[in-house]
Motif scaffolding. Structure first.
Motif, PDB file in Angstrom:
ATOM      1  N   ARG B   2      39.247  46.077  41.107  1.00  0.00           N
ATOM      2  CA  ARG B   2      38.367  45.592  40.027  1.00  0.00           C
ATOM      3  C   ARG B   2      37.924  46.754  38.998  1.00  0.00           C
ATOM      4  NH1 ARG B   2      33.952  41.014  41.487  1.00  0.00           N
ATOM      5  NH2 ARG B   2      35.962  40.034  42.217  1.00  0.00           N
ATOM      6  N   PHE B   3      37.836  46.387  37.873  1.00  0.00           N
ATOM      7  CA  PHE B   3      37.309  47.281  36.892  1.00  0.00           C
ATOM      8  C   PHE B   3      35.700  47.240  36.881  1.00  0.00           C
ATOM      9  CE2 PHE B   3      37.313  49.625  33.062  1.00  0.00           C
ATOM     10  CZ  PHE B   3      36.403  48.817  32.101  1.00  0.00           C
ATOM     11  N   GLU B   4      35.278  48.468  36.995  1.00  0.00           N
ATOM     12  CA  GLU B   4      33.832  48.913  36.868  1.00  0.00           C
ATOM     13  C   GLU B   4      33.443  48.321  35.515  1.00  0.00           C
ATOM     14  OE1 GLU B   4      32.467  49.628  39.531  1.00  0.00           O
ATOM     15  OE2 GLU B   4      30.435  49.363  38.610  1.00  0.00           O
ATOM     16  N   PRO B   5      32.393  47.412  35.199  1.00  0.00           N
ATOM     17  CA  PRO B   5      31.863  46.751  34.158  1.00  0.00           C
ATOM     18  C   PRO B   5      31.467  48.069  33.393  1.00  0.00           C
ATOM     19  CG  PRO B   5      31.212  45.313  35.751  1.00  0.00           C
ATOM     20  CD  PRO B   5      31.858  46.390  36.449  1.00  0.00           C
ATOM     21  N   TYR B 252      34.508  37.841  31.504  1.00  0.00           N
ATOM     22  CA  TYR B 252      34.897  38.784  32.230  1.00  0.00           C
ATOM     23  C   TYR B 252      35.247  40.083  31.411  1.00  0.00           C
ATOM     24  CZ  TYR B 252      35.461  34.933  35.640  1.00  0.00           C
ATOM     25  OH  TYR B 252      35.156  33.791  35.996  1.00  0.00           O
ATOM     26  N   GLU B 253      35.273  41.353  31.856  1.00  0.00           N
ATOM     27  CA  GLU B 253      35.309  42.515  31.328  1.00  0.00           C
ATOM     28  C   GLU B 253      36.619  43.273  31.901  1.00  0.00           C
ATOM     29  OE1 GLU B 253      32.144  45.155  31.135  1.00  0.00           O
ATOM     30  OE2 GLU B 253      33.240  46.760  29.648  1.00  0.00           O
ATOM     31  N   SER B 266      44.252  35.825  37.978  1.00  0.00           N
ATOM     32  CA  SER B 266      43.763  36.567  38.908  1.00  0.00           C
ATOM     33  C   SER B 266      42.511  36.214  39.534  1.00  0.00           C
ATOM     34  CB  SER B 266      43.643  37.809  38.090  1.00  0.00           C
ATOM     35  OG  SER B 266      42.750  38.922  38.675  1.00  0.00           O
ATOM     36  N   PRO B 267      42.102  36.430  40.781  1.00  0.00           N
ATOM     37  CA  PRO B 267      40.896  36.130  41.277  1.00  0.00           C
ATOM     38  C   PRO B 267      39.661  36.885  40.637  1.00  0.00           C
ATOM     39  CG  PRO B 267      42.211  37.486  42.855  1.00  0.00           C
ATOM     40  CD  PRO B 267      43.123  37.271  41.738  1.00  0.00           C
ATOM     41  N   ASP B 268      40.083  38.035  39.842  1.00  0.00           N
ATOM     42  CA  ASP B 268      39.103  38.871  39.318  1.00  0.00           C
ATOM     43  C   ASP B 268      38.848  38.134  37.964  1.00  0.00           C
ATOM     44  OD1 ASP B 268      40.404  41.901  39.984  1.00  0.00           O
ATOM     45  OD2 ASP B 268      39.214  40.798  41.077  1.00  0.00           O
ATOM     46  N   PHE B 269      39.405  37.204  37.577  1.00  0.00           N
ATOM     47  CA  PHE B 269      39.338  36.584  36.296  1.00  0.00           C
ATOM     48  C   PHE B 269      38.979  34.945  36.284  1.00  0.00           C
ATOM     49  CE2 PHE B 269      39.209  40.418  34.282  1.00  0.00           C
ATOM     50  CZ  PHE B 269      40.502  41.377  34.588  1.00  0.00           C
ATOM     51  N   GLY B 270      39.978  34.132  35.843  1.00  0.00           N
ATOM     52  CA  GLY B 270      40.115  32.722  36.078  1.00  0.00           C
ATOM     53  C   GLY B 270      40.361  32.118  37.408  1.00  0.00           C
TER      54      GLY B 270
END
Lengths: 529, 501
Positions: B2-5, B252-253, B266-270
């Motif tokens: 995961r990208f650190e916002p 999301y960033e 992706s579970p990190d986004f949509g």
């Protein structure tokens, strides 16, 4: 002078103008709506787009740019090369004209603008031959936006010329675009109708039949009209006009472009100031007093009668009032006659109607307070012909003292001009000749009443407030029974043959060199604006 | 991983809209660093960062700032918070949750451009967000971040918020300027460009909220960090929005360069499609940029990117450049809306056409009449009375409008043309099937409601590109078939038959 190339043709043009204006002045017909040389550029109609040669960013060579440019927005630059005859330009013109027709009502059979309509002309020349529109058209209402003007909104192409005119030229800003997108309309604010002294110009500006003059509505088809080059007598500015007429008479007045005086505009006074020509109480026959009554006389009898009576009186007790509604040639001929028969007769510049102050508009248009066309012309002629001359009020003061035996008074005003004191003073003159348009308070004391013709029935020149001598042509024949003033004065002065203003001017030029040349405004091609 | 916002780092932090909270996590440090540099140095930094505008056009911010005339006396900075591009809401998320990040960005940009006044133009519908932002501006003034002699640097900057009144066109640069001046939001003709003659005829720069929010981070974390994120020509971090029937719609960033498939699945986004649906279409950059085909279509052979063929296009990399290979206008606002496989493509077309017809300002003929006409056609198609020729008319109309070919004053018609054209072209098969499924005389009966004399002419009916029961047909080159104008306005200078994108 910048030199540019349009469609392979080299054109020398004026500096500081857009390519569109240069093309129009060179006689090319480039379709356009929103551009007008007298208004600001908005480049919103997108009909005038052209191709332009620009340097290729990579090679520096001049190539046709891969996009179109509005020719109304691009100023001329020496060496520029553009073209309108190309696939892309023609395709855009076709599409834009098709878009205009999508919601345009099929009103040509009942639309005043037919025959002089930009949409008709451009679609015929540049537009699509068929319609692909099968949807419901957007319908807009017909609006009464002012005392003189109607707005048929469904015909409007939203060129915004009328809005810019009211903002920039008239300075009053009554017209606005309201709503957004395809629902956009032109409208006025509630309680603030289109009512400024120049408002009639929006009807000329409108390229389609959306803005209409109530006075001309359904009146006449424009191809049945002929046009005369005239000068408005409404004020001393000398606004040049076209008088549109046919056998039935005058139908309307439009501006005639004049680069020195009124440019593309005329005041409402000038535009609507012709109704008085058809007043039912126009004087129609010469009348000569016989005792208590005035009896009709024949035109042929008058010169001898007047000659006898004016020559018979002591010449210092003879006067002539030259109205500033007369043309220069007529004034010259009448002055010549009077001084012929009475060398020391008093020549007077007639009553000069003044209403209020000069109105100056934001971009320089002026409506003069002096509501007559030729005061300067009269004064110039009086100066040339020589003393004794005086002003009208001084003359009245002398007349009321009984200083005159005979006087020739010319009126010709659109409104009543004889005040009770003037009537009283003139009544003291035993032999009073009044040459006028309408009955007045002088009818009781007049000895000879001669019916005059209005400016639209005469030809001649007016000298405007700045000394510009502008010719006007006859539009309609004088109403039945009336001999045009110039013809009559020529006969009085002993000239034979038909009155011709140009010939009289030649004579005048021998003593007044300024009359050797008249100012004729530059003719612009139709659709140039 | 995961990208650190970065832009969204304060999202979810209690009291995140307050100045104190912002300062506690290092807020306004970037501004302090900037104020110690010269304005020209800040412009140079932003240029080297290749910060491309996040508002839709992707124009490099540093380059835009460098267009300001050197000898100017007054400069205005306009902040474009008129976020109206459907379905974008990332600016809203920033303003709602971290207004001070925006204000710090305004301070840095103002200093770099030597702006005297900053105007934040916020859309009228953002009522709650306006109050949050106004409170933040008041806090900033009180703490000395706006006003005179900011942080003792000698730099003065006033900041005002102006509320819009509900027009998409006021998000256009010159439309915004006209609206700020109190006039109708009609975009201005260019030249002159806003950098030379903008607000009140003074040099003006208009920047998007997200673009400005990136500035503090470029200054605090440094150029190397920024350049390490993103792809070759699209640097830094981006807010991606996703909406539609996905499991996790939201903002999301991520660094620039995720693919559309990742954004949706992706579970990190949509987090994938609700109910296990597949994707029929997706507008990855907001409506104006155009549409991508989804995974109801087969995957292309490896390495093949051909928007003219019916392949799955979700591997499109969402940066400023790769999107163009898929016949999109650009990355736009990177706000994706997903169309599921059970949606009727005619509804999508109608929705898109209606938006642009409603929002067109009405100045230019092509846009005013063209968008309205396309909406009427889309409506009739949806009502089951479409004809094949309507599809051709739609495509031709989209090729006859826009600022890019020089046909219009602003970019709205380009934004109208692109989604409609890509929808009709990429989903032509479905449109043709739907039209073929209509009762045969439906169009004529519909048209006869307004014109009782109408009758169908075979020559005007149009041709099917995908005849039913056949295989992929070669698309007809209309410009060659019916003459130059039937394909729209051709690219000037090109030879007959060449199509403009």
């Amino acid at each position: 002078m910048p030199r540019i190339v349009i469609d392979g043709r080299t054109i020398d043009c004026r500096e500081g103008i857009p390519v569109l204006q240069a093309a129009l002045e060179a006689g090319l017909d480039v379709p356009h709506y929103c551009y007008h040389p007298g208004l600001s550029v908005v480049a919103s109609c997108r009909l005038c787009l052209m191709e332009l040669k620009v340097p290729d960013p990579r090679t520096g060579q001049l190539v046709w740019a891969p996009k179109l440019f509005p020719s109304c927005q691009t100023q001329v630059r020496d060496g520029m090369e553009v073209r309108f005859q190309s696939e892309a330009v023609r395709a855009n013109q076709q599409r834009v004209l098709e878009y205009y027709l999508l919601n345009h009502p099929l009103d040509c059979p009942v639309c005043d603008k037919a025959g002089e309509c930009y949409l008709q002309d451009y679609v015929e020349a540049y537009g699509p031959a068929t319609s692909r529109m099968v949807e419901e058209k957007t319908k807009n209402p017909k609006k009464d936006i002012g005392p003189h003007t109607l707005l048929y909104q469904d015909r409007c192409v939203l060129c915004s010329r009328c809005v810019r005119f009211c903002d920039e030229i008239a300075g009053t800003g009554e017209l606005r675009v309201v709503n957004r997108g395809s629902q956009a309309e032109i409208d006025v604010f509630p309680g603030q109708p289109l009512e400024n002294p120049l408002q009639g110009n929006v009807v000329d500006l409108c390229p389609v039949g959306a803005l209409l003059d109530k006075g001309f509505l359904f009146r006449q088809r424009v191809w049945l009209l002929r046009s005369a080059r005239s000068v408005s007598p409404a004020d001393s500015r000398g606004q040049t006009i076209w008088i549109d007429y046919n056998e039935e008479g005058i139908q309307r007045i439009r501006p005639r472009y004049n680069e020195r005086v009124n440019e593309w505009w005329i005041s409402d006074e000038a535009r609507f100031g012709w109704k008085y020509i058809y007043r039912p109480d126009r004087l129609r026959t010469p009348l000569v007093r016989d005792g208590a009554a005035l009896k009709p006389a024949r035109w042929e009898e008058l010169p001898a009668l007047l000659r006898a009576r004016f020559a018979g009186a002591p010449d210092t007790r003879v006067a002539a009032v030259l109205s500033p509604m007369m043309s220069c040639e007529e004034a010259w001929l009448l002055a010549a006659f009077i001084r012929q028969v009475a060398p020391r007769a008093l020549l007077v510049c007639g009553h000069v109607p003044v209403v209020g102050e000069d109105q100056v508009f934001p971009r320089g248009f002026v409506i003069k307070a002096e509501k007559c066309p030729n005061r300067r012309g009269i004064e110039t002629i009086l100066q040339s012909v020589g003393p004794p001359t005086t002003e009208f009020q001084v003359f009245l003061g002398q007349a009321v003292e009984g200083a005159f035996d005979a006087a020739y008074v010319v009126g010709g005003y659109a409104e009543a001009w004889v005040t009770p004191s003037a009537a009283q003073a003139l009544a003291k003159i035993p032999f009073l000749v009044v040459h006028d348009l309408f009955p007045s308070a002088l009818d009781n004391s007049v000895s000879v009443q001669i019916p005059g013709a209005t400016w639209a029935e005469r030809e001649g020149t007016f000298m405007n407030c700045d000394g510009l001598i502008q010719p006007f042509e006859r539009a309609i024949p004088p109403l039945e029974g009336i001999k045009p003033d110039g013809q009559f004065f020529a006969e009085l002065a002993g000239r034979r043959g038909l009155f011709h203003a140009g010939q009289v001017r030649q004579e005048m030029a021998t003593v007044m060199p300024s009359f050797a040349e008249v100012f004729v405004p530059r003719e612009v091609p139709p659709h140039a604006h | 991983m995961r990208f650190e916002p970065v832009l969204l780092k304060n999202l979810g932090v209690p009291g995140s809209t307050a100045l104190e909270t912002y300062r506690r996590s290092g807020g306004y440090e970037g501004a302090q660093r900037a104020l110690k540099m010269s304005p020209e140095e800040v412009v140079e930094l932003v240029k080297r960062a290749n910060l491309r505008g996040r508002g839709g056009a992707g124009f490099p911010a540093g380059l835009k700032w460098s267009f300001l005339p050197k000898d100017r006396k007054v400069t205005y900075l306009c902040v474009n918070a008129d976020e109206s591009e459907p379905p974008t809401f990332c600016n809203r998320v920033l303003i709602e949750n971290d207004p001070h990040m925006l204000l710090e960005g305004i301070l840095i940009a103002g200093y770099a451009t030597r702006a005297t006044v900053a105007y934040i133009y916020i859309r009228g519908e953002f009522m709650e967000q306006f109050h949050i932002l106004q409170r933040a501006v008041d806090e900033a003034y009180a703490a000395g971040y706006f006003g005179r002699n900011i942080l003792g640097s000698g730099y003065d900057l006033e900041c005002y918020i102006h509320r819009g009144a509900g027009a998409y066109i006021c998000g256009e640069e010159t439309g915004l300027i006209e609206s700020l001046e109190g006039k109708r939001g009609w975009p201005r003709i260019k030249p002159p460009f806003p950098a030379v003659e903008g607000l009140f005829r003074q040099p003006t720069v208009v920047n998007n909220v997200e673009t400005l929010a990136c500035l503090p981070h470029i200054l605090t974390r440094g150029l190397d960090w920024w350049l390490s994120l993103g792809t070759a020509n699209s640097k830094g971090t981006k807010l991606y929005c996703i909406s539609g029937p996905v499991n996790r719609p939201g903002c999301y960033e991520a660094p620039l360069g995720i693919t559309c498939r990742e954004l949706i699945y992706s579970p990190d986004f949509g987090g994938g499609m609700r109910g296990g649906r597949k994707v029929k279409a997706v507008f990855p950059g907001g409506l104006s940029m155009g549409v991508l085909r989804g995974d109801v279509f087969p995957k292309p052979p490896p390495g093949v990117v051909d928007p003219q063929q019916d392949f799955d296009e979700l591997d499109c990399v969402l940066d400023f450049d790769d999107v163009r290979r898929y016949d999109l206008l650009g990355l736009g606002t990177a706000a994706a809306v997903v169309i599921p496989d059970d949606a009727d493509i005619r509804d999508v077309l109608l929705n898109v056409a209606r938006f642009y017809a409603h929002e067109s300002c009405g100045q230019c003929t092509q846009c005013r009449e063209g968008t309205a006409w396309m909406y009427k056609i889309a409506r009739r198609i949806r009502q089951g009375a479409g004809r094949l020729v309507d599809l051709d008319i739609l495509v031709e109309t989209t090729r006859s409008m826009g600022m890019i070919p020089g046909l219009s004053i602003c970019g709205l018609p380009d934004g109208a043309a692109w989604p409609i054209r890509t929808l009709v072209q990429k989903f032509r098969r479905e449109f043709e099937e739907r039209i073929a499924a209509q009762t045969p005389d439906a169009p004529v009966r519909h048209i006869r409601r307004t014109n009782p004399a109408a009758y169908p002419l075979p020559i005007f009916e149009g041709r099917a590109v995908h005849p039913p029961g056949g295989t992929f047909a070669t698309p007809i080159d209309l410009a060659v078939e019916h003459g130059p104008t039937s394909g729209g306005v051709p690219v000037p200078g090109a030879r007959s038959g060449a199509r403009s994108k």
